[in-house]
Design an enzyme around this catalytic site. Structure first.
Site, PDB file in Angstrom:
ATOM      1  CE1 TYR A   1      -2.922  -2.374   0.228  1.00 22.01           C
ATOM      2  CE2 TYR A   1      -3.907  -2.143   2.379  1.00 22.01           C
ATOM      3  CZ  TYR A   1      -3.789  -3.118   1.713  1.00 22.01           C
ATOM      4  OH  TYR A   1      -4.886  -4.052   1.500  1.00 22.01           O
TER       5      TYR A   1
ATOM      6  CB  ALA B   1     -19.890  -2.727  -2.752  1.00 19.81           C
ATOM      7  CD  GLN B   2     -13.608  -0.666  -5.051  1.00 19.66           C
ATOM      8  OE1 GLN B   2     -14.014  -1.391  -6.099  1.00 19.66           O
ATOM      9  NE2 GLN B   2     -12.556  -1.187  -4.720  1.00 19.66           N
TER      10      GLN B   2
ATOM     11  CB  THR C   1     -21.859   5.059   1.417  1.00 21.26           C
ATOM     12  OG1 THR C   1     -21.778   5.611   0.143  1.00 21.26           O
ATOM     13  CG2 THR C   1     -20.483   4.205   1.751  1.00 21.26           C
TER      14      THR C   1
END
Length: 314
Positions: free
Chosen positions: A61, A210-211, A215
């Site tokens: 990362y 789910a990315q 939301t």
């Protein structure tokens, strides 16, 4: 705060982990453009203030920057923090010593002597055999530099093999980190979730929102920009397809003054032996993630969401 044991005898952690892929990553997340070190430090502090002290990172990362940032923030707090990071099996790593060296480099960036969980980032180990890899990880448990061993993206067969090699050394396989959310339930159909339960392996669920789809931030009228724009799930028809799921999450959340994202995370926590890893690159996101804890969906609601999202097992 309720805790969950990683695997059979690993460290006890709270059932929510903060994903730090976005900390330092320029390729996918545009780190350094609309957010930077100050924002991710605020996410770190807000998480701790909310009782969330389990963080997941990886050596890849931001090319090590995620671990470095986490190490810097750790130095500024007296609160206990639990870290999970990952080893990348790349083609030139072929010996047990290469595993040990990679861990040493991660610990140096994190500025710690021990971490809660060390995971194998992907199952393709090239010339490094699973025997060599798992035995090197078992050695590190015995030496006390890691408390537990995990894998990531392992199939049922790969997970069973890793479990068997480690068990011969008296070290349980603690975790398997996989993509898992209400809108990504293939790991159930593939038998990974049931095999993990049978083996006493905890599932760490990445992309639990789910990315961002779960939301409620994106609508058929308001689609995302950036990398998500290329993903058909975020197209007008993709967003229309999940409208019933989203309206149900909103309804369940409204009863408790919770957001759709908090309900989606709570559903995963209800799955017995599953820890979601939502990312947080701002204080606002960290606070919202933490709001998934401290309450429970009813069994009826858990079942209703399970039934409604069965098409996403395929």
């Amino acid at each position: 705060m309720t805790t969950i044991t990683l695997g059979q005898n690993g460290p006890a952690v709270i059932p929510l982990c903060v994903g730090t892929w976005a900390w330092g990553d320029k390729l996918f997340w545009n780190y350094g453009s609309n957010y930077g070190a100050a924002e991710v430090e605020a996410a770190f502090k807000t998480s701790l203030d909310s009782g969330v002290n389990f963080f997941d990172t990886a050596e890849v990362y931001g090319n090590g920057l995620s671990e470095e940032l986490l190490g810097q923030f750790l130095k500024k707090t007296t609160q206990p923090v639990q870290i999970a990071t990952k080893f990348g099996p790349v083609p030139w790593r072929i010996t047990g010593k290469s595993v040990s060296d990679a861990l040493s480099a991660s610990l140096k960036r994190l500025q710690v002597e021990q971490i809660a969980l060390y995971q194998v980032h992907w199952p393709f180990t090239f010339l490094l055999s699973q025997e060599t890899l798992m035995n090197a990880l078992a050695d590190e448990v015995k030496q006390g530099r890691i408390q537990a061993v995990g894998v990531s993206n392992y199939s049922v067969e790969q997970m069973r093999q890793a479990h068997k090699i480690l068990a011969a050394r008296g070290v349980p396989l603690a975790t398997n980190q996989v993509r898992y959310s209400l809108l990504s339930r293939q790991v159930e159909k593939q038998g990974i979730v049931s095999a993990a339960r049978e083996l006493g392996v905890t599932i760490l669920a990445y992309s639990p929102l789910a990315q961002g789809l779960l939301t409620g931030k994106y609508t058929a009228q308001e689609q995302p920009t950036g990398a998500r724009k290329m993903d058909s799930r975020f197209s007008k028809s993709g967003i229309e397809k999940i409208e019933l799921v989203m309206s149900t999450l909103r309804k369940m959340g409204k009863k408790r003054d919770r957001t759709p994202a908090q309900v989606a995370l709570n559903w995963l926590i209800a799955q017995n032996g599953v820890i979601p890893i939502p990312g947080a690159k701002t204080a606002k996101q960290a606070a919202e993630n933490a709001g998934a804890l401290g309450w429970n969906l009813s069994q009826d609601e858990v079942n209703q969401l399970e039934l409604m999202t069965r098409p996403w097992r395929e």
